[in-house]
Design a protein around this motif. Structure first.
Motif, PDB file in Angstrom:
ATOM      1  N   LYS A  95       0.878  -1.171   0.000  1.00 47.78           N
ATOM      2  CA  LYS A  95       0.000   0.000   0.000  1.00 47.78           C
ATOM      3  C   LYS A  95       0.911   1.215   0.000  1.00 47.78           C
ATOM      4  CE  LYS A  95      -3.813   2.500   2.095  1.00 47.78           C
ATOM      5  NZ  LYS A  95      -3.222   3.677   2.734  1.00 47.78           N
ATOM      6  N   ARG A  96       0.767   2.014  -1.017  1.00 53.12           N
ATOM      7  CA  ARG A  96       1.669   3.150  -1.193  1.00 53.12           C
ATOM      8  C   ARG A  96       1.540   4.170  -0.079  1.00 53.12           C
ATOM      9  NH1 ARG A  96       1.798   4.776  -7.589  1.00 53.12           N
ATOM     10  NH2 ARG A  96       1.770   2.663  -8.473  1.00 53.12           N
ATOM     11  N   ALA A  97       2.641   4.858   0.135  1.00 51.95           N
ATOM     12  CA  ALA A  97       2.643   5.959   1.104  1.00 51.95           C
ATOM     13  C   ALA A  97       1.668   7.041   0.660  1.00 51.95           C
ATOM     14  CB  ALA A  97       4.048   6.531   1.229  1.00 51.95           C
ATOM     15  N   GLN A  98       1.092   7.721   1.645  1.00 53.16           N
ATOM     16  CA  GLN A  98       0.146   8.806   1.372  1.00 53.16           C
ATOM     17  C   GLN A  98       0.613  10.059   2.106  1.00 53.16           C
ATOM     18  OE1 GLN A  98      -2.509   8.300  -0.675  1.00 53.16           O
ATOM     19  NE2 GLN A  98      -1.932   6.149  -0.959  1.00 53.16           N
ATOM     20  N   PRO A  99       1.687  10.694   1.622  1.00 55.07           N
ATOM     21  CA  PRO A  99       2.216  11.865   2.334  1.00 55.07           C
ATOM     22  C   PRO A  99       1.170  12.961   2.502  1.00 55.07           C
ATOM     23  CG  PRO A  99       3.723  11.134   0.605  1.00 55.07           C
ATOM     24  CD  PRO A  99       2.440  10.405   0.396  1.00 55.07           C
ATOM     25  N   THR A 100       1.174  13.562   3.685  1.00 54.67           N
ATOM     26  CA  THR A 100       0.282  14.682   3.970  1.00 54.67           C
ATOM     27  C   THR A 100       1.031  15.978   3.701  1.00 54.67           C
ATOM     28  OG1 THR A 100      -0.832  13.391   5.685  1.00 54.67           O
ATOM     29  CG2 THR A 100      -1.161  15.774   5.724  1.00 54.67           C
ATOM     30  N   GLY A 108      10.177   5.608   1.317  1.00 55.28           N
ATOM     31  CA  GLY A 108      10.590   4.376   0.644  1.00 55.28           C
ATOM     32  C   GLY A 108       9.684   3.216   1.018  1.00 55.28           C
ATOM     33  N   SER A 109      10.224   2.005   0.882  1.00 56.40           N
ATOM     34  CA  SER A 109       9.472   0.782   1.146  1.00 56.40           C
ATOM     35  C   SER A 109       9.874   0.207   2.505  1.00 56.40           C
ATOM     36  CB  SER A 109       9.751  -0.263   0.062  1.00 56.40           C
ATOM     37  OG  SER A 109       9.394   0.208  -1.215  1.00 56.40           O
ATOM     38  N   LEU A 110       8.886  -0.088   3.342  1.00 59.82           N
ATOM     39  CA  LEU A 110       9.121  -0.755   4.615  1.00 59.82           C
ATOM     40  C   LEU A 110       8.625  -2.193   4.478  1.00 59.82           C
ATOM     41  CD1 LEU A 110      10.009  -0.618   7.607  1.00 59.82           C
ATOM     42  CD2 LEU A 110       7.649   0.064   8.162  1.00 59.82           C
ATOM     43  N   VAL A 111       9.552  -3.141   4.470  1.00 62.60           N
ATOM     44  CA  VAL A 111       9.233  -4.551   4.243  1.00 62.60           C
ATOM     45  C   VAL A 111       9.028  -5.243   5.583  1.00 62.60           C
ATOM     46  CG1 VAL A 111      10.051  -6.718   3.232  1.00 62.60           C
ATOM     47  CG2 VAL A 111      10.560  -4.545   2.100  1.00 62.60           C
ATOM     48  N   TYR A 112       8.020  -6.108   5.648  1.00 59.49           N
ATOM     49  CA  TYR A 112       7.592  -6.711   6.916  1.00 59.49           C
ATOM     50  C   TYR A 112       7.618  -8.232   6.847  1.00 59.49           C
ATOM     51  CZ  TYR A 112       4.291  -7.781  10.773  1.00 59.49           C
ATOM     52  OH  TYR A 112       3.688  -8.265  11.909  1.00 59.49           O
ATOM     53  N   TRP A 142       5.689   5.840   4.417  1.00 64.76           N
ATOM     54  CA  TRP A 142       6.303   4.600   3.947  1.00 64.76           C
ATOM     55  C   TRP A 142       5.304   3.794   3.120  1.00 64.76           C
ATOM     56  CZ3 TRP A 142      11.349   3.216   4.552  1.00 64.76           C
ATOM     57  CH2 TRP A 142      12.091   3.831   5.562  1.00 64.76           C
ATOM     58  N   ASP A 143       5.773   3.209   2.031  1.00 61.68           N
ATOM     59  CA  ASP A 143       5.006   2.144   1.401  1.00 61.68           C
ATOM     60  C   ASP A 143       5.063   0.951   2.356  1.00 61.68           C
ATOM     61  OD1 ASP A 143       4.954   3.826  -0.781  1.00 61.68           O
ATOM     62  OD2 ASP A 143       6.236   2.570  -2.048  1.00 61.68           O
ATOM     63  N   LYS A 227      18.800   0.557  -0.460  1.00 57.98           N
ATOM     64  CA  LYS A 227      18.999  -0.091   0.829  1.00 57.98           C
ATOM     65  C   LYS A 227      17.653  -0.568   1.361  1.00 57.98           C
ATOM     66  CE  LYS A 227      23.245   2.307   2.149  1.00 57.98           C
ATOM     67  NZ  LYS A 227      23.980   2.960   3.268  1.00 57.98           N
ATOM     68  N   LEU A 228      17.688  -1.593   2.206  1.00 63.30           N
ATOM     69  CA  LEU A 228      16.478  -2.214   2.727  1.00 63.30           C
ATOM     70  C   LEU A 228      16.063  -1.594   4.047  1.00 63.30           C
ATOM     71  CD1 LEU A 228      14.434  -4.682   2.535  1.00 63.30           C
ATOM     72  CD2 LEU A 228      16.030  -5.878   4.053  1.00 63.30           C
ATOM     73  N   SER A 229      14.775  -1.303   4.181  1.00 67.33           N
ATOM     74  CA  SER A 229      14.167  -0.973   5.464  1.00 67.33           C
ATOM     75  C   SER A 229      13.235  -2.130   5.799  1.00 67.33           C
ATOM     76  CB  SER A 229      13.405   0.349   5.395  1.00 67.33           C
ATOM     77  OG  SER A 229      14.318   1.415   5.189  1.00 67.33           O
ATOM     78  N   PHE A 230      13.441  -2.715   6.980  1.00 64.83           N
ATOM     79  CA  PHE A 230      12.812  -3.989   7.298  1.00 64.83           C
ATOM     80  C   PHE A 230      12.284  -3.997   8.713  1.00 64.83           C
ATOM     81  CE2 PHE A 230      13.269  -8.381   8.968  1.00 64.83           C
ATOM     82  CZ  PHE A 230      12.459  -9.065   8.075  1.00 64.83           C
ATOM     83  N   PHE A 231      11.093  -4.559   8.880  1.00 65.77           N
ATOM     84  CA  PHE A 231      10.466  -4.714  10.192  1.00 65.77           C
ATOM     85  C   PHE A 231      10.203  -6.205  10.390  1.00 65.77           C
ATOM     86  CE2 PHE A 231       7.864  -2.340  13.434  1.00 65.77           C
ATOM     87  CZ  PHE A 231       7.479  -3.448  14.167  1.00 65.77           C
TER      88      PHE A 231
END
Length: 526
Positions: A95-100, A108-112, A142-143, A227-231
């Motif tokens: 689900k794409r980021a929705q900046p206010t 970027g992308s936050l992978v879970y 974040w996406d 680079k990867l952002s990961f949860f």
């Protein structure tokens, strides 16, 4: 109940892939030829994924992910030492980021990864919409990217037996298993392992955490991220720690929530034995809570009386299964959930109390297998065994299992034998790990700040795992939920969530350690 690699940009990865394609040797650590080969294979796959990207489309009905979620696939090799060999497609959601306006841009992308091993993260795409709170706040910038790891869901699904057989109920769970019962369980475990081998063939050796970590790097490239952002949660923390150790130069943000102890000698046989003791403590926590609320539930005025009430119900469903489907094994599986989250305590106390009053309906609803989940449940268990059995060498001698479980049962009778039966297929696994568990650890300065989250009474991933991981990943920060046994602490504690948002949105960590007050105990009827 889970060495430095190539550190460069996508351009460097593409250069490596091109070098390999022309037959010119790439730079390599000659002292570790096997690892270097896998590193080269990862670079090839990542370069191909970067070129292909992800073809995002409407999610298929099976995923139950309505728009604005999108779905796609990422192609990865089965064996990273043979990057041009057999491939599988990993399913991915977003689900794409929705900046206010005026509140920052897309990060970027936050992978879970929710853990398991064997759990799917596909639903993460809608966490912001469904759960709200900190997830909604993160989704503004974040996406939210979920995925099904190899073997899970639609990602080349692994199955080891007929799902109807897997969820067939009721089943016994003797407190002191007889020699005859142990033989039956051994035969079942051996048959199960054989079924996995028959279903997967040569693929079965490639469900390791290291190969899952390499899949993450290919996914990173396919998403167009340098680079990867990961949860990662639970087993996902071990996966994230292995990724950080293999690819420290590819890490942007890394959150590890409810942290597995990555000490190689603990993976995975000893860590399961340690879980038994931790779950026993959490079981005592629930019994004390139920006793405190004896006026509401009538289960007993102290923990011992509550245990007797539970044992009476266990004996009763052993003689006459509740609803024809809830026997002792199903009862224990349902009440194991009290070790994962305080939020289920009231519901479980109520179901036990109602059964003792002659009203079995709530217990049946709580513990009976759900036919609609049979395929998903069997698949999750199959991948769990495949990863844990492939990651490390397990004892092959039943006498070792019998001796260790008997000793564990003497101090932690709640889950020791059932935990052994779940893991016993590893004693008969048809493949042998080529190497031991991967080393987890980096040198000071190799990683950006890493955020660890943990509860001090977590049963599934005891708190010592967070301390050991912090030691192995220098510069990481640990946020502790004091006195809490909730497994997966993000998204329910305002203090923890503030630290999480500060880290993921602004890159701020709380220093080496921070402590948050545990969430309050539930009220009867909650």
């Amino acid at each position: 109940m889970r060495a430095a690699a190539i550190h460069g940009t996508l351009g460097a990865l593409a250069l490596t892939a091109a070098t390999l394609a022309t037959g010119t040797p790439a730079a390599a650590d000659q002292s570790r030829p096997a690892a270097t080969t896998a590193e080269q294979g990862t670079a090839v796959a990542a370069a191909e994924a970067a070129a292909a990207g992800v073809d995002w489309k409407e999610c298929p009905p099976r995923e139950h992910l309505p728009a604005p979620a999108e779905c796609g696939t990422v192609r990865v090799p089965v064996d990273y030492t043979q990057p041009q060999g057999e491939h599988i497609d990993l399913t991915v959601s977003r689900k794409r980021a929705q900046p206010t306006e005026g509140k920052g841009t897309r990060l970027g992308s936050l992978v879970y990864n929710p853990g398991g091993p064997g759990a799917s993260g596909m639903r993460f795409a809608l966490y912001g919409d469904v759960l709200g709170g900190v997830w909604k706040k993160l989704n503004r910038r974040w996406d939210l990217v979920g995925y099904a790891p190899r073997g899970v869901g639609r990602s080349a699904p692994l199955s080891c037996q007929d799902p109807k057989q897997f969820t067939a109920a009721p089943n016994p769970s003797p407190r002191r298993p007889s020699a005859e019962y142990k033989e039956q369980r051994k035969e079942h475990a051996a048959s199960y392992a054989k079924g996995c081998a028959k279903a997967q063939g040569t693929r079965l050796a490639h469900y390791t955490t290291e190969e899952n970590a390499r899949d993450l790097d290919v996914l990173r490239a396919a998403l167009g991220e340098r680079k990867l952002s990961f949860f990662g949660v639970s087993y996902g923390t071990y996966l994230g720690a292995v990724y950080a150790s293999l690819f420290p130069g590819h890490v942007h943000r890394l959150v590890l929530d409810s942290v597995v102890d990555p000490t190689p000698s603990n993976i995975w046989y000893r860590s399961n034995l340690r879980q038994n003791a931790a779950f026993e403590q959490r079981w005592k926590d629930w019994k004390r809570w139920a006793a405190k609320h004896h006026r509401s539930y009538g289960l007993g005025r102290d923990a011992q009386q509550v245990q007797r009430s539970f044992d009476e119900v266990r004996d009763a469903v052993g003689k006459k299964p509740a609803g024809g489907e809830v026997g002792p094994k199903e009862l224990l599986a349902a009440y194991l959930q009290t070790g994962y989250a305080d939020s289920v305590w009231a519901e479980h106390a109520e179901a036990l109390a109602e059964f003792r009053k002659g009203r079995p309906g709530p217990l049946e609803a709580l513990a009976a297998p759900d036919p609609a989940r049979a395929v998903e449940d069997e698949n999750g268990q199959a991948v769990y065994n495949a990863v844990e059995c492939a990651d490390a060498r397990w004892p092959r001698d039943w006498s070792r299992w019998d001796r260790d479980t008997t000793a564990s049962d003497a101090v932690a009778p709640f889950s020791s034998w059932e935990n052994t039966w779940m893991n016993l297929p590893c004693a008969y696994w048809p493949t042998t790990p080529r190497t031991g568990p991967p080393h987890v650890g980096t040198d000071p300065g190799q990683l950006p700040g890493v955020l660890l989250l943990a509860g001090t009474r977590d049963a599934a991933t005891p708190y010592a795992g967070a301390l050991e991981t912090q030691r192995r990943l220098p510069g990481s920060s640990l946020v502790t939920e004091a006195g809490s046994g909730t497994h997966g602490v993000a998204g329910g504690n305002a203090c923890v969530d503030r630290h999480l948002a500060a880290y993921l949105l602004d890159g701020r960590t709380p220093g080496m350690r921070a402590e948050c007050e545990g969430r309050p105990a539930p009220r009867p009827g909650a």
